[in-house]
Each structure stands twice: as structure tokens, then as C-alpha cells.
Design a protein around this motif. Sequence first.
Motif, PDB file in Angstrom:
ATOM      1  N   THR A  52       0.842  -1.190   0.000  1.00 12.97           N
ATOM      2  CA  THR A  52       0.000   0.000   0.000  1.00 12.97           C
ATOM      3  C   THR A  52       0.881   1.246   0.000  1.00 12.97           C
ATOM      4  O   THR A  52       2.074   1.163   0.277  1.00 12.97           O
ATOM      5  N   ARG A  53       0.281   2.376  -0.306  1.00 11.13           N
ATOM      6  CA  ARG A  53       0.979   3.670  -0.250  1.00 11.13           C
ATOM      7  C   ARG A  53       0.266   4.546   0.766  1.00 11.13           C
ATOM      8  O   ARG A  53      -0.817   5.058   0.503  1.00 11.13           O
ATOM      9  N   PRO A  54       0.854   4.751   1.940  1.00 14.93           N
ATOM     10  CA  PRO A  54       0.193   5.591   2.942  1.00 14.93           C
ATOM     11  C   PRO A  54       0.120   7.058   2.538  1.00 14.93           C
ATOM     12  O   PRO A  54      -0.733   7.783   3.020  1.00 14.93           O
ATOM     13  N   VAL A  55       1.015   7.499   1.658  1.00 10.72           N
ATOM     14  CA  VAL A  55       0.993   8.881   1.177  1.00 10.72           C
ATOM     15  C   VAL A  55       0.581   8.837  -0.290  1.00 10.72           C
ATOM     16  O   VAL A  55       1.291   8.264  -1.126  1.00 10.72           O
ATOM     17  N   GLN A  56      -0.563   9.415  -0.591  1.00  9.87           N
ATOM     18  CA  GLN A  56      -1.091   9.359  -1.947  1.00  9.87           C
ATOM     19  C   GLN A  56      -0.130  10.020  -2.933  1.00  9.87           C
ATOM     20  O   GLN A  56       0.466  11.053  -2.641  1.00  9.87           O
ATOM     21  N   ASP A  57       0.013   9.429  -4.118  1.00  3.14           N
ATOM     22  CA  ASP A  57       0.846   9.939  -5.212  1.00  3.14           C
ATOM     23  C   ASP A  57       2.329  10.026  -4.849  1.00  3.14           C
ATOM     24  O   ASP A  57       3.046  10.853  -5.379  1.00  3.14           O
ATOM     25  N   ASP A  58       2.785   9.190  -3.930  1.00  2.00           N
ATOM     26  CA  ASP A  58       4.208   9.144  -3.575  1.00  2.00           C
ATOM     27  C   ASP A  58       4.661   7.688  -3.643  1.00  2.00           C
ATOM     28  O   ASP A  58       4.482   6.930  -2.703  1.00  2.00           O
ATOM     29  N   ASP A  59       5.254   7.293  -4.771  1.00  3.00           N
ATOM     30  CA  ASP A  59       5.654   5.900  -4.955  1.00  3.00           C
ATOM     31  C   ASP A  59       6.756   5.470  -4.004  1.00  3.00           C
ATOM     32  O   ASP A  59       6.957   4.291  -3.773  1.00  3.00           O
ATOM     33  N   ASP A  60       7.487   6.413  -3.443  1.00  2.00           N
ATOM     34  CA  ASP A  60       8.548   6.074  -2.507  1.00  2.00           C
ATOM     35  C   ASP A  60       8.021   5.727  -1.114  1.00  2.00           C
ATOM     36  O   ASP A  60       8.782   5.281  -0.263  1.00  2.00           O
ATOM     37  N   SER A  61       6.738   5.938  -0.872  1.00  3.09           N
ATOM     38  CA  SER A  61       6.192   5.688   0.467  1.00  3.09           C
ATOM     39  C   SER A  61       5.495   4.344   0.569  1.00  3.09           C
ATOM     40  O   SER A  61       4.660   4.145   1.431  1.00  3.09           O
ATOM     41  N   GLN A  62       5.845   3.388  -0.297  1.00  4.23           N
ATOM     42  CA  GLN A  62       5.195   2.085  -0.247  1.00  4.23           C
ATOM     43  C   GLN A  62       5.531   1.357   1.047  1.00  4.23           C
ATOM     44  O   GLN A  62       6.656   1.406   1.530  1.00  4.23           O
ATOM     45  N   VAL A  63       4.530   0.673   1.581  1.00  9.17           N
ATOM     46  CA  VAL A  63       4.673  -0.086   2.821  1.00  9.17           C
ATOM     47  C   VAL A  63       4.107  -1.477   2.577  1.00  9.17           C
ATOM     48  O   VAL A  63       3.093  -1.632   1.893  1.00  9.17           O
ATOM     49  N   VAL A  64       4.754  -2.479   3.131  1.00  9.03           N
ATOM     50  CA  VAL A  64       4.242  -3.840   3.071  1.00  9.03           C
ATOM     51  C   VAL A  64       3.619  -4.159   4.421  1.00  9.03           C
ATOM     52  O   VAL A  64       4.247  -3.989   5.463  1.00  9.03           O
ATOM     53  N   VAL A  65       2.360  -4.587   4.393  1.00  5.60           N
ATOM     54  CA  VAL A  65       1.649  -4.989   5.607  1.00  5.60           C
ATOM     55  C   VAL A  65       1.683  -6.509   5.649  1.00  5.60           C
ATOM     56  O   VAL A  65       1.249  -7.166   4.696  1.00  5.60           O
ATOM     57  N   HIS A  66       2.212  -7.095   6.721  1.00  7.39           N
ATOM     58  CA  HIS A  66       2.380  -8.549   6.826  1.00  7.39           C
ATOM     59  C   HIS A  66       1.566  -9.104   7.979  1.00  7.39           C
ATOM     60  O   HIS A  66       1.557  -8.535   9.071  1.00  7.39           O
ATOM     61  N   PHE A  67       0.884 -10.221   7.724  1.00  7.71           N
ATOM     62  CA  PHE A  67       0.183 -10.921   8.796  1.00  7.71           C
ATOM     63  C   PHE A  67       0.005 -12.376   8.413  1.00  7.71           C
ATOM     64  O   PHE A  67       0.134 -12.759   7.255  1.00  7.71           O
ATOM     65  N   ASN A  68      -0.285 -13.213   9.402  1.00  7.49           N
ATOM     66  CA  ASN A  68      -0.542 -14.633   9.210  1.00  7.49           C
ATOM     67  C   ASN A  68      -1.974 -14.930   9.608  1.00  7.49           C
ATOM     68  O   ASN A  68      -2.496 -14.332  10.551  1.00  7.49           O
ATOM     69  N   SER A  69      -2.600 -15.879   8.907  1.00  7.74           N
ATOM     70  CA  SER A  69      -3.976 -16.234   9.239  1.00  7.74           C
ATOM     71  C   SER A  69      -4.244 -17.689   8.902  1.00  7.74           C
ATOM     72  O   SER A  69      -4.037 -18.111   7.761  1.00  7.74           O
ATOM     73  N   SER A  70      -4.716 -18.446   9.884  1.00  5.63           N
ATOM     74  CA  SER A  70      -5.123 -19.827   9.615  1.00  5.63           C
ATOM     75  C   SER A  70      -6.548 -19.864   9.056  1.00  5.63           C
ATOM     76  O   SER A  70      -6.955 -20.848   8.455  1.00  5.63           O
ATOM     77  N   ALA A  71      -7.297 -18.786   9.225  1.00  6.30           N
ATOM     78  CA  ALA A  71      -8.679 -18.738   8.737  1.00  6.30           C
ATOM     79  C   ALA A  71      -8.751 -18.614   7.219  1.00  6.30           C
ATOM     80  O   ALA A  71      -9.792 -18.867   6.628  1.00  6.30           O
ATOM     81  N   LEU A  72      -7.656 -18.222   6.566  1.00  9.60           N
ATOM     82  CA  LEU A  72      -7.660 -18.007   5.121  1.00  9.60           C
ATOM     83  C   LEU A  72      -7.156 -19.200   4.317  1.00  9.60           C
ATOM     84  O   LEU A  72      -7.047 -19.121   3.102  1.00  9.60           O
ATOM     85  N   VAL A  73      -6.875 -20.335   4.964  1.00 11.55           N
ATOM     86  CA  VAL A  73      -6.278 -21.475   4.268  1.00 11.55           C
ATOM     87  C   VAL A  73      -7.190 -21.978   3.149  1.00 11.55           C
ATOM     88  O   VAL A  73      -6.751 -22.136   2.005  1.00 11.55           O
ATOM     89  N   ASN A  74      -8.457 -22.254   3.437  1.00  4.65           N
ATOM     90  CA  ASN A  74      -9.373 -22.774   2.411  1.00  4.65           C
ATOM     91  C   ASN A  74      -9.594 -21.750   1.303  1.00  4.65           C
ATOM     92  O   ASN A  74      -9.685 -22.104   0.125  1.00  4.65           O
ATOM     93  N   PHE A  75      -9.690 -20.475   1.658  1.00  3.47           N
ATOM     94  CA  PHE A  75      -9.873 -19.413   0.680  1.00  3.47           C
ATOM     95  C   PHE A  75      -8.662 -19.344  -0.247  1.00  3.47           C
ATOM     96  O   PHE A  75      -8.782 -19.190  -1.458  1.00  3.47           O
ATOM     97  N   PHE A  76      -7.460 -19.488   0.316  1.00  6.83           N
ATOM     98  CA  PHE A  76      -6.226 -19.483  -0.467  1.00  6.83           C
ATOM     99  C   PHE A  76      -6.187 -20.686  -1.402  1.00  6.83           C
ATOM    100  O   PHE A  76      -5.861 -20.556  -2.588  1.00  6.83           O
ATOM    101  N   LYS A  77      -6.503 -21.883  -0.886  1.00  5.68           N
ATOM    102  CA  LYS A  77      -6.469 -23.102  -1.692  1.00  5.68           C
ATOM    103  C   LYS A  77      -7.472 -23.054  -2.838  1.00  5.68           C
ATOM    104  O   LYS A  77      -7.256 -23.660  -3.884  1.00  5.68           O
ATOM    105  N   ALA A  78      -8.568 -22.318  -2.664  1.00  7.38           N
ATOM    106  CA  ALA A  78      -9.583 -22.194  -3.710  1.00  7.38           C
ATOM    107  C   ALA A  78      -9.223 -21.122  -4.739  1.00  7.38           C
ATOM    108  O   ALA A  78      -9.999 -20.860  -5.655  1.00  7.38           O
ATOM    109  N   GLY A  79      -8.072 -20.483  -4.591  1.00  9.66           N
ATOM    110  CA  GLY A  79      -7.640 -19.472  -5.546  1.00  9.66           C
ATOM    111  C   GLY A  79      -8.192 -18.090  -5.268  1.00  9.66           C
ATOM    112  O   GLY A  79      -8.184 -17.227  -6.146  1.00  9.66           O
ATOM    113  N   GLY A  80      -8.658 -17.842  -4.058  1.00  7.29           N
ATOM    114  CA  GLY A  80      -9.277 -16.567  -3.727  1.00  7.29           C
ATOM    115  C   GLY A  80      -8.323 -15.441  -3.387  1.00  7.29           C
ATOM    116  O   GLY A  80      -8.752 -14.317  -3.181  1.00  7.29           O
ATOM    117  N   ILE A  81      -7.009 -15.730  -3.324  1.00  3.40           N
ATOM    118  CA  ILE A  81      -6.046 -14.695  -2.940  1.00  3.40           C
ATOM    119  C   ILE A  81      -4.953 -14.567  -4.005  1.00  3.40           C
ATOM    120  O   ILE A  81      -3.781 -14.824  -3.746  1.00  3.40           O
TER     121      ILE A  81
END
Length: 131
Positions: A52-81
Motif C-alpha cells: 500500500t501507499r500511505p501517502v497518496q501519489d508518492d511511490d517512494d512511500s510504499q509499505v508492506v503490511v504482513h500478517f498470518n492467518s489460519s482462517a484463510l487457508v481454504n480461501f487461499f487453496k480455492a484461488g481466492g487470494i
Amino acid sequence: MTTSTPSTSTVVSQQAPTRWADANSVTFTGRVFNAELVSGRYGEFVALDVITRPVQDDDDSQVVVHFNSSALVNFFKAGGIPTGRVVTVTGNMTGVQATYTDKDGLIVPLKRARVLLGETICQWGPKPSKK
């Protein structure tokens, strides 16, 4: 008036109040940057990175948001992500990383800062168009 508590009750420790809010809940809207199915000690989970870009129209301000979730396993396996899918993530910020240590022990800056989230909720947007 005196009140008594049974001897089997548990005492809950409380943090002292602070002068600032401890509300570390944040919301980011971005696109799926990377999603992996990982096998851990307690079973499978999805490790998800959203860019994501927290500052609009500033490509240098990109941030990666990282998290883990066991609730998304079936959704991932079905091609939803798929990579590029729009997602809004709300969660508790557990940390921010700007550097890492390489195999030689040198501290190296990350290309993009990484925000770590826990207890996340995802709202999924449209999938990217097939080209």
C-alpha cells in the motif's frame, strides 16, 4: 460495606492507565503482494503481504503490511487470494520493521518498510483482471 471474594477466584492484573491511547488498531487498503501457504507447528496458515501507499501519489512511500492467518487457508487453496487482488485489512499493529540482518551479520535496510499486524480482519475487493 465489606465484600468478600471466594478463595478460588483469580486475580486479574491490570495495566496502569496511560496518558495516551493504546488503540493500536490500524486499517490499510492495498493489493496482495505475496501470499504463501505455510506449514507450522500448529498446522497450516497463510502468510500474506499487502502493499500500500500511505501517502497518496508518492511511490517512494510504499509499505508492506504482513500478517498470518489460519482462517484463510481454504480461501487461499480455492484461488481466492491472487497477487494483485484488492484487500482492506484491519488489525492490531504488533511491530514495524525497517531493517533486517543478512547472513554475514550486517544490518541492511528493507526496500519497503514492513508493518506487522495481529488479530486481522480482511475485506476482499475485486480480483485483478486476466490479461
